[in-house]
Design an enzyme around this catalytic site. Structure first.
Site, PDB file in Angstrom:
ATOM      1  N   CYS A  11       0.736  -1.089  -0.052  1.00 12.17           N
ATOM      2  CA  CYS A  11      -0.026   0.097   0.156  1.00 12.17           C
ATOM      3  C   CYS A  11       0.926   1.028   0.044  1.00 12.17           C
ATOM      4  O   CYS A  11       2.281   1.072  -0.249  1.00 12.17           O
ATOM      5  CB  CYS A  11      -1.094  -0.047   1.166  1.00 12.17           C
ATOM      6  SG  CYS A  11      -0.291  -0.117   2.583  1.00 12.17           S
ATOM      7  N   CYS A  83      -5.836   1.815  -3.195  1.00 13.21           N
ATOM      8  CA  CYS A  83      -5.156   3.070  -3.513  1.00 13.21           C
ATOM      9  C   CYS A  83      -5.953   4.184  -3.040  1.00 13.21           C
ATOM     10  O   CYS A  83      -6.912   4.294  -4.056  1.00 13.21           O
ATOM     11  CB  CYS A  83      -4.553   3.160  -4.744  1.00 13.21           C
ATOM     12  SG  CYS A  83      -3.163   1.951  -4.782  1.00 13.21           S
TER      13      CYS A  83
END
Length: 134
Positions: A11, A83
């Site tokens: 991430c 995202c």
């Protein structure tokens, strides 16, 4: 087909979702090598994330945010957690990526972070099942 050597959870900040996923995979599949990383790692994990993982018996206090490298990507099954920051999205840098699209726990209340934790747990268990079937 050979079983993968590593699973990589990515991430942007590597301070929440990917760290939870790493903790779950370590618990439920200790025979698999796991790492998490981010494109813009924070200096430390989100404290509430550590707390909600402790609630389910997983201590991630020793895990640290790490910067994503090409070596990590090339040696791993890569899972993008989701995202919020499109410019730094790890999926932009990885060709063969599994995308879970999980909300970022940053700045969320503890109840929402628990929901995110439970969603990650389910995704990790499904991933382990798929890996074991290979």
């Amino acid at each position: 087909m050979a079983k993968p050597e590593k699973v990589l959870f990515v991430c942007v900040e590597n301070a929440g979702r990917s760290q939870m996923a790493e903790g779950f995979l370590r618990k439920f599949a200790p025979h698999l090598d796991v790492i998490s990383a981010g494109t813009k790692p924070r200096s430390q994990l989100i404290p509430t994330v550590i707390d909600v993982m402790k609630e389910v018996g997983i201590d991630i206090t020793e895990q640290k945010p790490k910067e994503l490298t090409n070596e990590m990507i090339s040696q791993s099954i890569t899972v993008n957690m989701g995202c919020m920051d499109k410019e730094s999205c790890p999926a932009l840098f990885v060709n063969d990526v599994i995308d879970w699209n999980i909300s970022d726990p940053k700045d969320k209340d503890i109840e929402k972070i628990r929901e995110i934790r439970d969603q990650i747990k389910n995704e990790v268990l499904n991933l382990i099942k798929k890996i074991e079937e290979q």
